[in-house]
Design a protein around this motif. Structure first.
Motif, PDB file in Angstrom:
ATOM      1  N   LYS A  41       2.507  10.555   5.119  1.00  0.00           N
ATOM      2  CA  LYS A  41       1.611   9.536   5.668  1.00  0.00           C
ATOM      3  C   LYS A  41       2.081   9.717   7.141  1.00  0.00           C
ATOM      4  N   TYR A  62      -2.605  -6.829  -3.561  1.00  0.00           N
ATOM      5  CA  TYR A  62      -3.694  -7.890  -3.326  1.00  0.00           C
ATOM      6  C   TYR A  62      -4.253  -8.537  -4.669  1.00  0.00           C
ATOM      7  N   LYS A  64      -7.382   6.644  -0.646  1.00  0.00           N
ATOM      8  CA  LYS A  64      -7.374   5.524  -1.465  1.00  0.00           C
ATOM      9  C   LYS A  64      -8.839   5.250  -2.022  1.00  0.00           C
ATOM     10  N   ASN A 105       9.309   5.666  -0.235  1.00  0.00           N
ATOM     11  CA  ASN A 105       8.243   5.022   0.545  1.00  0.00           C
ATOM     12  C   ASN A 105       7.816   5.892   1.403  1.00  0.00           C
ATOM     13  N   VAL A 106       6.331   6.073   1.543  1.00  0.00           N
ATOM     14  CA  VAL A 106       5.649   6.825   2.499  1.00  0.00           C
ATOM     15  C   VAL A 106       5.930   6.374   3.921  1.00  0.00           C
ATOM     16  N   ASN A 107       6.176   5.226   3.995  1.00  0.00           N
ATOM     17  CA  ASN A 107       6.706   4.639   5.356  1.00  0.00           C
ATOM     18  C   ASN A 107       8.412   5.101   5.461  1.00  0.00           C
ATOM     19  N   GLU A 127       8.948  -1.605  -0.681  1.00  0.00           N
ATOM     20  CA  GLU A 127       7.564  -2.265  -0.091  1.00  0.00           C
ATOM     21  C   GLU A 127       6.517  -2.415  -1.082  1.00  0.00           C
ATOM     22  N   ARG A 128       6.102  -3.930  -0.923  1.00  0.00           N
ATOM     23  CA  ARG A 128       5.091  -4.175  -1.991  1.00  0.00           C
ATOM     24  C   ARG A 128       5.536  -4.184  -3.339  1.00  0.00           C
ATOM     25  N   PHE A 153      -5.101   7.661   4.497  1.00  0.00           N
ATOM     26  CA  PHE A 153      -5.017   6.191   5.154  1.00  0.00           C
ATOM     27  C   PHE A 153      -4.985   5.976   6.748  1.00  0.00           C
ATOM     28  N   TRP A 207       7.089   3.256  -3.351  1.00  0.00           N
ATOM     29  CA  TRP A 207       7.665   2.561  -2.026  1.00  0.00           C
ATOM     30  C   TRP A 207       8.863   2.084  -2.025  1.00  0.00           C
ATOM     31  N   ASP A 225      -8.180  -1.137   1.737  1.00  0.00           N
ATOM     32  CA  ASP A 225      -6.855  -1.069   1.329  1.00  0.00           C
ATOM     33  C   ASP A 225      -6.635  -2.014  -0.076  1.00  0.00           C
ATOM     34  N   HIS A 265       0.379 -11.406   1.559  1.00  0.00           N
ATOM     35  CA  HIS A 265      -0.855 -10.737   0.754  1.00  0.00           C
ATOM     36  C   HIS A 265      -0.997 -11.643  -0.480  1.00  0.00           C
TER      37      HIS A 265
END
Ligand code: GCV
Length: 666
Positions: A266, A378, A344, A185-187, A145-146, A305, A137, A349, A516
Motif C-alpha cells: 500500500k 461498512y 477494490k 496489515n497493509v498499513n 485493523e477493522r 487505493f 490487516w 471503499d 463505521h
C-alpha cells in the motif's frame, strides 16, 4: 467442535454412513511421499476417525475398496485442478500436483459429508482464478485493523505466534481452495517492518512452511519506505542505491524463506509513503520491487487505493471516486509481468453498494486482482448479518466492454481470472474476517462469508444460495431441511436488508466516522475524506455525470453513457452518480424521498423478521451458536432501528416532505 467451522468431522452427520467402505484403505499411486501428500492423507484419516471412529490404513497396493490418490496424466488439469470419481468400491482423487490433491481431498470430503457423492460421480474442477487470497490487516501488537472477531492469531505483543491455530487456519482456508495469504496489515507499522529482518525471519519461514503443507503461499505486506531507515536514506525507486538495497534485501529474505509468495504494498495512500514522494509513478515503484523479487519467482501485489485524503469539502470539483483511474489508467502496459494491481471492487471503499471500479476494463494490458472485504467494516461489523456473496456475484458479472471481441470474456470475472487477456496472473482477494475468537469469525453466520468467498474465488459460476446451503450443511450438519431453509433465507435476505436500512440508492458513507458502525448522516460530510452526499433541501447525491465531476466518463461505452444519464443509471446507484431532487419519480412510481422512507422502515421490519426466524431455531441447532447469534440479532435490530429513525428524520427535516404513509418520523 465448532472451532473447526465447516470441517468438524465429529459432528454427527446422517449422510456419511453409506460411504464407510471408502474409508477403510488409502492408496497413493504415482506421487512421492511429501509433506503436502501427507497433509492430504492425514486429513482423510482425521475425517475417518471423526465420522467412523477409526483411522484409515495406508496400503501399498491398489485395494479392492478404499480411496485412491492418483497422479493424473491429464495435462489439462493444470497445477491446481483435480478429478474425483468412483469406480466400484473405490473413490479416486486424481491430480497432477500435491497441491491439487489437497483441494481434491477437501472437496471429496465435502461431497461425502453432504451426501453428494455417488457411484456416478465424476467431476473435474479447475480453479478459475490463479490467485485466491486472504489479506489480514493484523498488527504486530495483536490488534486487527477493522477486525470484529477478536485479536490476531498471528501476532501478539510485537511477536509472531506459531501454534496449533496456525495449522488449523491453514487447513480451514485450504479446504476452500485458498492458495495465498498475507498475514500483516497493509498499513505496516512498528515491529511489522521487522518481519523481513533477522529478528523475525525464522518465524516467518516456519509460518510459510506450515502454510506450504496446505498448498498456501505466504505473503507479507511491505513497508515501501523501509530503505529510508538504512544506508540509502531514500525510497526513490529510480535511485541506484535504493534499487541495490532492495535486491540485497530480497536475496536475504528468500535465502531464509524460499517459499514466500511475494509482497503486498500500500503506497501513497492514507499517509503511507510511496513513489509520489520522489515524483515517480506507481509503476516505477512497483517495478523496482518486482525486479528485485523476480529471481525468486515472487510477485508484487500493488494496491490501487490511492486518493487524496486531505480534500477540502468546499471543493466541489475533486472527486475521490475518480482517483484510482486517474492515477493508474495511463500506466497501462507499464507494469512488469510479475506485478498485479489489486483493485477494490468499487472506486470508493467497500460500501454496501458502489459501482464497479472503472479500472476493471480500463486497463487492457495489466494484471489485475479484485479486492473485496469480508471483514464487515461498512456492512455491520459482524454484528449485523450481511451475507456478501450475492453482492460479489454482481460485481464479478459486471460487463466492462473492455474490447469488441465477442469471444473474449470482459466481465470482471473474465478480467481478473486472466481469461480476457489469456494471462495466468490475477485473481481475487478478500480482506478477511477472522480473528482469535474461538469460532474464528465472531458471529457464526459471518463464517458463511469466509466460506463463500473461498468457494466463489475457485468457481465464480457457483450460485450464492448454492454456496450458502453447502456451508449450512457442513456447519450445522444435523440440521433438518426446514432449518436449512430458514438459515438460507436469513443469509440470502441479509445484504438487501442491510442496504435498505443504511444509506440509500448507492450514496454510501452515512456511517459514524472512523468506527463505521451505526448511522451518522453528516459524519463525513464536512471532512477531508472525499466521501460526500451533498444533501440539501431540494435533493441529494453527487453529480458525477459529464456535467458534474465527469466520473462516469471513465467507463467504456456503453457503460459511460448509461451511468452518465440519470434516466439510464441503475436506480440502486442513482445517488452515487447524480444529484437528484427528492421529488424525482423512480421506476416504482415512488418519489426518491418516499423510497428513502419506505426502504428504511422496511429494512427495520426485515431485521426484526430475521431475528424472529433465528429465534425459531431454538433447540434445533447447536445451543452455543444459537445463543451467540441471538445476542447479535438483538444488537442488529437496535442498529436497524437507529439507522431507520436517524436517516428518515434527517431527510424529513431537510426537505419537509411528509411520509405518505404517515409513519412516525422524529
Ligand atoms: C488498512 C479503509 C479502511 C482502512 C484501511 C484502508 C485500506 O480506508 O478504513 O482501515 O486501511 O481502507 O484499504 O487500506
Amino acid at each position: 467442535m465448532w472451532t473447526q467451522c465447516w470441517l468438524d468431522y465429529n459432528n454427527e452427520n446422517k449422510n456419511v454412513s453409506s460411504y464407510e467402505d471408502y474409508f477403510t484403505t488409502l492408496f497413493v499411486d504415482g506421487f512421492k511421499k511429501d509433506e503436502v501428500i501427507t497433509t492430504a492423507s492425514d486429513e482423510l484419516s482425521l475425517a475417518s476417525k471423526g465420522m467412523f471412529g477409526r483411522a484409515i490404513d495406508v496400503d501399498i497396493a491398489l485395494p479392492d475398496k478404499g480411496i485412491v490418490i492418483k497422479k493424473s496424466e491429464e495435462r489439462t488439469l493444470g497445477k491446481e485442478g483435480y478429478r474425483i470419481y468412483c469406480e466400484g468400491s473405490r473413490a479416486y482423487i486424481e491430480a497432477l500436483t500435491p497441491e491439487a490433491v489437497i483441494y481434491g481431498t477437501f472437496r471429496f470430503l465435502a461431497l461425502v459429508r453432504t451426501g453428494a457423492l455417488n457411484g456416478d460421480t465424476d467431476i473435474t474442477e479447475i480453479p478459475e482464478n490463479p490467485i485466491r487470497m486472504l489479506d489480514h490487516w493484523d498488527n504486530m501488537d495483536g490488534s486487527i485493523e477493522r477486525g470484529y472477531s477478536g485479536n490476531s492469531f498471528f501476532f501478539e505483543n510485537n511477536d509472531v505466534i506459531i501454534n496449533d491455530r496456525t495449522r488449523d487456519y491453514a487447513r480451514l482456508i485450504a479446504s476452500l481452495g485458498i492458495n495465498a495469504v498475507a498475514i500483516n496489515n497493509v498499513n505496516v507499522k512498528d515491529a511489522a517492518t521487522d518481519l523481513v529482518n533477522p529478528r523475525f525471519i525464522d518465524k516467518v519461514r516456519q509460518m510459510s512452511d506450515i502454510f506450504a503443507c496446505f498448498g498456501v503461499k505466504l505473503f507479507l505486506s511491505l513497508n515501501y519506505a523501509m530503505p529510508i531507515e538504512y544506508e540509502p536514506q531514500s525510497a526513490d525507486p529510480l535511485d541506484e542505491k535504493v534499487i541495490a538495497w532492495w535486491k540485497n534485501k530480497m536475496k536475504e529474505v528468500y535465502a531464509s524463506v524460499p517459499k514466500l509468495g511475494g509482497f503486498l504494498v500500500k503506497a501513497d495512500s492514507e499517509g503511507r509513503p510511496g513513489p509520489f514522494t520522489y515524483g515517480r509513478t506507481q509503476a516505477d515503484g512497483a517495478n523496482m520491487l518486482a525486479e528485485a523479487i523476480r529471481p525468486y519467482g515472487g510477485i508484487i501485489i500493488w494496491r490501487c487505493f490511492v486518493y487524496n485524503c486531505q480534500q477540502d469539502w468546499r471543493d466541489l470539483t475533486t472527486d475521490r471516486a475518480k482517483a484510482g483511474y486517474d492515477y493508474f489508467h495511463s500506466l497501462d502496459g507499464e507494469f512488469d509481468d510479475n506485478v498485479i494491481l489489486q483493485i477494490k471492487n468499487g472506486p470508493m471503499d467497500f460500501q454496501p453498494r458502489e459501482p464497479v471500479s472503472p479500472l476493471f476494463g480500463g486497463m487492457k494490458n495489466t494484471n489485475q486482482m479484485l479486492e473485496v472485504q469480508i471483514a464487515q467494516e461498512y456492512t455491520g461489523h459482524q454484528i449485523d448479518v450481511c451475507y456478501l456473496i450475492p453482492w460479489f456475484k454482481q460485481i464479478l458479472e459486471f460487463e466492462t466492454y473492455m474490447n469488441d471481441d465477442p469471444e473474449s470474456d470482459t466481465t470482471v470475472a473474465g478480467i481478473v481470472s486472466g481469461r480476457a487477456r489469456n494471462v495466468s496472473l490475477g485473481g481475487m482477494v478478500a480482506v478477511t474476517n477472522t480473528g482469535n475468537d474461538e469460532n474464528w469469525t465472531g458471529n457464526d453466520l459471518a463464517a458463511a462469508n469466509l466460506y463463500g468467498f473461498g468457494r466463489l474465488s475457485w468457481n465464480t459460476k457457483l450460485g450464492a444460495e448454492e454456496i450458502a446451503r453447502e456451508w449450512i450443511r457442513l456447519t450445522f450438519s444435523d440440521a433438518d431441511g426446514e432449518t436449512e431453509d430458514i438459515i438460507t433465507r436469513i443469509l440470502m435476505g441479509s445484504w438487501p436488508t442491510y442496504e435498505k436500512y443504511t444509506a440509500p440508492l448507492g450514496i454510501g458513507w452515512m456511517v459514524k466516522p472512523h468506527d463505521h458502525y451505526g448511522p451518522s448522516v453528516d459524519g463525513y460530510e464536512y471532512d477531508r475524506w472525499g466521501t460526500y452526499h451533498r444533501a440539501d433541501w431540494e435533493g441529494i447525491g453527487v453529480e458525477r455525470g459529464p456535467e458534474g465531476t465527469g466520473y462516469s466518463l471513465q467507463y467504456n461505452s456503453p457503460n459511460k453513457e448509461m451511468f452518465g444519464d440519470p434516466k439510464t443509471t441503475p436506480e440502486e446507484l442513482l445517488l452515487f452518480f447524480h444529484k437528484t431532487p427528492y421529488k424525482h419519480i423512480l421506476k416504482s412510481g415512488k418519489t426518491v424521498i418516499q423510497h428513502i422512507y419506505d426502504t428504511h422502515f422496511e429494512g427495520y421490519e426485515e431485521a426484526k423478521k430475521m431475528q424472529a426466524a433465528w429465534d425459531s431455531l431454538e433447540g434445533r441447532i447447536d445451543e452455543r451458536a444459537f445463543k451467540e447469534t441471538r445476542r447479535r440479532f438483538e444488537l442488529q435490530v437496535a442498529n436497524a432501528r437507529e439507522w431507520c429513525d436517524i436517516v428518515n428524520s434527517y431527510f424529513y427535516r431537510k426537505c419537509g416532505i411528509a411520509d405518505e404513509k404517515g409513519r412516525k418520523i422524529y
